[in-house]
Scaffold this motif. Structure first.
Motif, PDB file in Angstrom:
ATOM      1  N   ALA A 181      41.451  32.683  45.877  1.00  0.00           N
ATOM      2  CA  ALA A 181      42.625  33.377  45.356  1.00  0.00           C
ATOM      3  C   ALA A 181      42.351  34.871  45.243  1.00  0.00           C
ATOM      4  N   ALA A 182      41.143  35.209  44.750  1.00  0.00           N
ATOM      5  CA  ALA A 182      40.819  36.618  44.573  1.00  0.00           C
ATOM      6  C   ALA A 182      40.682  37.329  45.903  1.00  0.00           C
TER       7      ALA A 182
ATOM      8  N   GLY B 104      47.241  28.129  36.015  1.00  0.00           N
ATOM      9  CA  GLY B 104      45.833  27.760  36.002  1.00  0.00           C
ATOM     10  C   GLY B 104      44.886  28.844  36.436  1.00  0.00           C
ATOM     11  N   GLN B 105      45.366  30.087  36.489  1.00  0.00           N
ATOM     12  CA  GLN B 105      44.562  31.214  36.965  1.00  0.00           C
ATOM     13  C   GLN B 105      44.302  32.220  35.841  1.00  0.00           C
ATOM     14  N   MET B 106      43.239  32.947  36.004  1.00  0.00           N
ATOM     15  CA  MET B 106      42.899  34.011  35.055  1.00  0.00           C
ATOM     16  C   MET B 106      42.385  35.215  35.835  1.00  0.00           C
TER      17      MET B 106
ATOM     18  N   ARG C 212      38.296  39.928  39.158  1.00  0.00           N
ATOM     19  CA  ARG C 212      38.975  39.112  40.160  1.00  0.00           C
ATOM     20  C   ARG C 212      39.848  38.053  39.520  1.00  0.00           C
ATOM     21  N   ILE C 213      40.653  37.423  40.341  1.00  0.00           N
ATOM     22  CA  ILE C 213      41.444  36.263  39.925  1.00  0.00           C
ATOM     23  C   ILE C 213      40.642  35.013  40.259  1.00  0.00           C
ATOM     24  N   ALA C 214      40.647  34.059  39.354  1.00  0.00           N
ATOM     25  CA  ALA C 214      39.896  32.823  39.575  1.00  0.00           C
ATOM     26  C   ALA C 214      40.549  31.690  38.800  1.00  0.00           C
TER      27      ALA C 214
END
Length: 361
Positions: A220-221, A332-334, A345-347
């Motif tokens: 995603a990142a 469900g992402q952070m 980053r997004i994870a």
């Protein structure tokens, strides 16, 4: 007739035996050395084993980082308190000196009129400790010196109290500075150990480690564009499309998006680099909410929420020691500052053991 003694000959059997014994000893020593080297040599790690070790070292480094952050916060607080107390000491010392000057004026007047009052002389000549032990004499005075003496006694007590407070804060500062040094060494040692593991891998193995798990930027990142939006695999919706529950939460999320790609630096609070709790603190600060510095304190800075109740802007915490934090953005992402070598980053929040969540006020 001269006798001719036959020279003694060395025993070839004994010499051979000695040579054999030496050879065996050397061979034995060599074998022992080889066995020792073999037993102590670092076993070659698979990519999966390297991944697990590096993850563990990064987790331990982050635990030490948060302890370092806490010690630095205590040191900063103590340092600020010491500066305040030093100013207070200067003010109170000035007041004591002014009161002593007034007593000196009274003493001069009494001398000119026939002598110095013995109680005034006591205040001028005694040490503070001796004077305070004899402070009961103050009540026996009935002239102008009485009020000045009572004021001086009170001012000296207050001055002593301020000095005690300053000494206490100085002790706190020194203790925090000692902690800083210990935690700094721990963090550096863990990061060096992780780097050493990665350096021993082949290019293909290192690529395999970097292709999975929390040690590398997630898929995603990798999709982050210049505009700060990231498409989630398996659908066209973006994490940023999930509405935030409040304007402040929306601002915190927006700030976190703006930090994507910045480097992780342990102990950093921005604006050019962050560690995990430094990023979440800065994100919510941009929304006008003051969060404490460490993960251990941030988890209690708001309303606890369950995993099923998560909304954008919530703080999500990981590991049993609550040593890592990210900012939830939905689906469900952070967004989080992961570890050295990886950018903000997004994870997915599933990539680490979930420990809890809180919603800042």
């Amino acid at each position: 007739m001269a006798s001719h003694a036959r020279p003694k000959q060395r025993s070839s059997t004994g010499s051979a035996a000695a040579r054999t014994a030496a050879t065996i000893a050397i061979a034995g020593a060599a074998s022992a050395t080889m066995l020792t080297e073999s037993s102590t040599a670092e076993p070659r790690l698979t990519a999966a084993q390297a991944q697990a070790r590096v993850d563990r070292l990064y987790e331990e480094a982050e635990t030490a980082t948060e302890a370092y952050n806490g010690a630095r916060e205590r040191a900063d607080t103590a340092r600020a308190a010491i500066e305040h107390l030093q100013d207070e000491l200067a003010r109170r010392t000035g007041r004591v000196n002014a009161t002593r000057d007034r007593l000196g004026t009274i003493a001069t007047a009494q001398y000119r009129s026939g002598g110095i009052d013995p109680t005034v002389q006591l205040a001028l000549d005694s040490t503070p400790a001796e004077y305070l032990e004899r402070a009961q004499f103050i009540d026996q005075l009935g002239n102008r010196a009485s009020a000045a003496l009572r004021t001086l006694a009170a001012q000296r007590r207050e001055l002593t109290q301020v000095r005690h407070e300053a000494d206490s804060e100085l002790s706190t500062l020194r203790g925090a500075q000692d902690e800083l040094r210990v935690h700094k060494r721990t963090v550096e040692d863990k990061l060096k150990a992780a780097q050493a593991i990665l350096d021993r891998l082949t290019a293909a193995e290192r690529a395999a480690v970097e292709a999975s798990g929390p040690t590398l930027t997630s898929r995603a990142a990798r999709g982050v564009s210049g505009g700060g939006r990231t498409a989630l695999s398996g659908g066209s919706r973006t994490a940023g499309d999930v509405p935030a529950p409040s304007a402040r939460a929306a601002q915190a999320v927006s700030f976190a998006y703006g930090a994507l790609g910045l480097p992780y630096v342990w102990g950093a609070t921005g604006p050019s680099s962050y560690d995990c709790s430094g990023l979440t603190q800065a994100a919510w600060r941009s929304a006008g909410v003051s969060l404490p510095r460490t993960t251990y304190t941030q988890i209690n800075a708001g309303t606890r929420v369950s995993r099923s109740q998560l909304q954008p802007g919530d703080l999500v915490f990981f590991y049993s020691g609550v040593s890592h934090v990210g900012l939830y953005i939905g689906n469900g992402q952070m967004i989080h500052a992961a570890h050295p070598g990886a950018p903000v980053r997004i994870a997915p929040i599933d990539e680490m053991p979930f420990a809890g969540a809180t919603r800042p006020a």
